[in-house]
Design an enzyme around this catalytic site. Structure first.
Site, PDB file in Angstrom:
ATOM      1  N   SER A  90      18.840  61.840  76.217  1.00 25.45           N
ATOM      2  CA  SER A  90      19.574  62.835  76.985  1.00 25.45           C
ATOM      3  C   SER A  90      19.826  64.040  76.095  1.00 25.45           C
ATOM      4  O   SER A  90      20.027  63.905  74.885  1.00 25.45           O
ATOM      5  CB  SER A  90      20.896  62.242  77.456  1.00 25.45           C
ATOM      6  OG  SER A  90      21.848  63.262  77.677  1.00 25.45           O
TER       7      SER A  90
ATOM      8  N   GLU B 255      12.057  55.163  86.621  1.00 28.89           N
ATOM      9  CA  GLU B 255      12.562  56.060  87.669  1.00 28.89           C
ATOM     10  C   GLU B 255      11.421  56.799  88.362  1.00 28.89           C
ATOM     11  O   GLU B 255      11.418  56.988  89.580  1.00 28.89           O
ATOM     12  CB  GLU B 255      13.545  57.077  87.069  1.00 28.89           C
ATOM     13  CG  GLU B 255      14.811  56.442  86.521  1.00 28.89           C
ATOM     14  CD  GLU B 255      15.613  57.447  85.691  1.00 28.89           C
ATOM     15  OE1 GLU B 255      16.462  58.128  86.279  1.00 28.89           O
ATOM     16  OE2 GLU B 255      15.384  57.546  84.467  1.00 28.89           O
TER      17      GLU B 255
ATOM     18  N   HIS C 248      19.731  39.859  97.937  1.00 30.60           N
ATOM     19  CA  HIS C 248      20.805  40.852  98.175  1.00 30.60           C
ATOM     20  C   HIS C 248      21.346  41.418  96.862  1.00 30.60           C
ATOM     21  O   HIS C 248      22.490  41.846  96.801  1.00 30.60           O
ATOM     22  CB  HIS C 248      21.957  40.247  98.981  1.00 30.60           C
ATOM     23  CG  HIS C 248      21.514  39.467 100.174  1.00 30.60           C
ATOM     24  ND1 HIS C 248      21.312  40.028 101.409  1.00 30.60           N
ATOM     25  CD2 HIS C 248      21.180  38.150 100.297  1.00 30.60           C
ATOM     26  CE1 HIS C 248      20.902  39.088 102.255  1.00 30.60           C
ATOM     27  NE2 HIS C 248      20.801  37.950 101.604  1.00 30.60           N
TER      28      HIS C 248
ATOM     29  N   LYS D  24      21.977  57.834  74.889  1.00 30.89           N
ATOM     30  CA  LYS D  24      21.140  57.472  76.029  1.00 30.89           C
ATOM     31  C   LYS D  24      19.699  57.137  75.641  1.00 30.89           C
ATOM     32  O   LYS D  24      19.118  57.754  74.762  1.00 30.89           O
ATOM     33  CB  LYS D  24      21.104  58.612  77.052  1.00 30.89           C
ATOM     34  CG  LYS D  24      22.422  58.917  77.713  1.00 30.89           C
ATOM     35  CD  LYS D  24      22.897  57.828  78.665  1.00 30.89           C
ATOM     36  CE  LYS D  24      22.125  57.821  79.967  1.00 30.89           C
ATOM     37  NZ  LYS D  24      22.388  59.022  80.779  1.00 30.89           N
TER      38      LYS D  24
END
Ligand code: ARG
Length: 484
Positions: A292, A305, A171, A298
């Site tokens: 970024s 992804e 979970h 970043k």
């Protein structure tokens, strides 16, 4: 003033400009041509198409259906065409609809009448089915290698990070401490099942449809077995209508690929989570992350992804082809031309995902310090406390409740279980004595889970050697442990 209408066209092939134009008195409307042509995407089948044509021509000659000089002309013409395509000199023409008719039309331009004999005892229906069998078979072999390479990278990391402990999750809540090797090997074994599934699927891909003709076989004395053998097929179809109608072999390849992609999406998600500052379990090299355009700090885990995101299009290709085939009457229907783009895209995508995943896994650094700290902080030893009591004869359900109360107390005081004083622990149950502290560390939690399949060093060693054996074995080798 209106111009004089052009002279009525000669009927036939000339009028329509098509190889099939015998009964046509006019050409195809440009819009219809653009809408129906598969050439823009099926031209990548040219190596398979030419390979199939060579084999077919040899069979025709072997059976005395064409002459030896005709065969020679055809083979020479096909060689020239291959060279033209490779060098980018081939005059692809949309009006010839697809790769098959482009090659055939060019062959006739080059060698004349003999070129017109190549299509004897063959139809585009068995031809395109053959090309797709050859293409998918090669792609499956490539994906098997890519899977193997990713498994190798995972096994390497599992080997070199033995002793690293992290929280295992259920979970997405810290659950019990596990060995990093165990976690990485979980991916190894799911990829092993992928290889096994693909190997099984490949047996059916490896079936030759050539000789089915348009749908009913042919009146010529062909030898579909010899042509199948020449093309390296282990089997041929038994039924010509099935042979030209079947796209199961693509469906099941896409189903296997979808499962691979879903596995990679889970790995991708963990790369994203683990490389976040919240987890901090993993560092990817700069070369495999991107920055970024606005936020200078970043380092985005874009590969993770995309491993997650690309699963959608692979599964989409599978569902798309299912829908194309749903309710189609036998045998060939042009709907089936829609089998190609999604298939090519899915096969390319899965292969690219596997390759980049292998690079990321091989090049990433696992932060053992962060992992251990997370395992120590989340009461991942609560089960160990309950097991400790249960081993001393306290019924597990009662032990569970006691450990739960101990966790509540420790949490209220903001300390780990192992920092509760002995008197406090004994207040929960008299069976708790000083020996309990030895079980309340993440390392001991891992070290004592020595049951088969477990995360302890013994079972992990067993998995490591099983994994090495599986990498050395044929792709279809099953990954589970036999119970005897
Ligand atoms: N371009 C077609 C396809 O991809 C080839 C088969 C065409 N057959 C036919 N009878 N029109 O399916």
């Amino acid at each position: 003033m209106r111009e004089r209408p052009p002279a009525p066209p000669e009927t036939g092939e000339k009028a329509s400009g098509k190889l099939w134009g015998g009964r046509y008195s006019s050409g195809t409307a440009p819009a219809a041509e653009r809408f129906t042509a598969s050439l823009p995407y099926d031209r990548r089948l040219w190596p398979q198409d030419i390979r199939g044509s060579r084999a077919h021509a040899r069979m025709l000659a072997g059976q005395g259906i064409i002459s030896a000089p005709e065969l020679e002309l055809i083979l020479k013409g096909l060689d020239e065409i291959s060279a033209e395509i490779e060098d980018g000199r081939f005059p692809w023409r949309l009006e010839h609809e697809d790769v098959h008719m482009n090659v055939e039309a060019r062959l006739r331009e080059k060698i004349g009448a003999a070129g017109g004999k190549l299509h004897t005892a063959r139809s585009r229906n068995d031809q395109v089915a053959l090309d797709m069998h050859l293409f998918v078979r090669d792609a499956v072999d490539g994906i098997q290698q890519d899977l193997h390479a990713l498994q190798t990278a995972l096994l390497e990391q599992a080997r070199s990070n033995q002793g690293t402990v992290l929280p295992g999750y259920t979970h997405l809540q810290r659950a019990q401490p596990v060995a990093l090797s165990q976690h990485l090997l979980a991916y190894f074994f799911m990829l092993q099942r992928d290889r096994e599934r693909l190997a099984d699927c490949r047996r059916r891909v490896d079936t030759s449809p050539l000789g089915a003709g348009a749908l009913a076989g042919t009146t010529f004395p062909i030898d579909p077995d010899s042509v199948a053998r020449e093309l390296g097929f282990n089997r041929r179809y038994a039924n010509s209508m099935d042979a030209v109608s079947d796209r199961d072999f693509i469906l099941e390849t896409l189903a296997c690929c979808s499962i691979v992609a879903i596995h990679l999406s889970r790995l991708g998600e963990e790369l994203v989570l683990w490389s976040s500052s919240e987890f901090g379990f993993l560092e990817m090299p700069d070369s495999l992350t991107t920055g970024s355009s606005i936020m200078p700090q970043k380092r985005n885990p874009v590969i993770g992804e995309l491993l997650r995101g690309k699963a959608g299009r692979v599964a989409g290709a599978f569902v798309g082809l299912l829908m194309v085939l749903k309710g189609l009457p036998l045998s060939y229907n042009t709907d089936m031309q829609e089998d190609k783009e999604g298939t090519f895209d899915a096969l390319d995508t899965v292969s690219a995902c596997l390759r980049i995943a292998a690079e990321v896994i091989a090049a990433s650094t696992f932060r053992a310090d962060r992992m251990l700290a997370a395992a120590a902080a989340g009461y991942t030893d609560a089960t160990d406390l309950a097991d400790y009591l249960a081993a001393k004869g306290v019924p597990f359900r009662e032990a569970h409740a006691i450990a739960g109360r101990a966790v509540a107390r420790a949490a209220a005081e903001g300390v780990p279980l192992g920092e509760l004083p002995l008197e406090v622990l004994q207040g929960f149950h008299p069976a708790l004595d000083g020996s309990v502290y030895a079980v309340l560390t993440p390392r001991s939690g891992v070290g004592r889970r020595t049951s088969p399949m477990g995360t302890g060093p013994g079972p992990v060693d067993e998995q490591l050697s099983l994994a090495a054996d599986l990498l050395a074995a044929p792709p279809g080798t099953v990954s589970w442990v036999s119970t005897g």
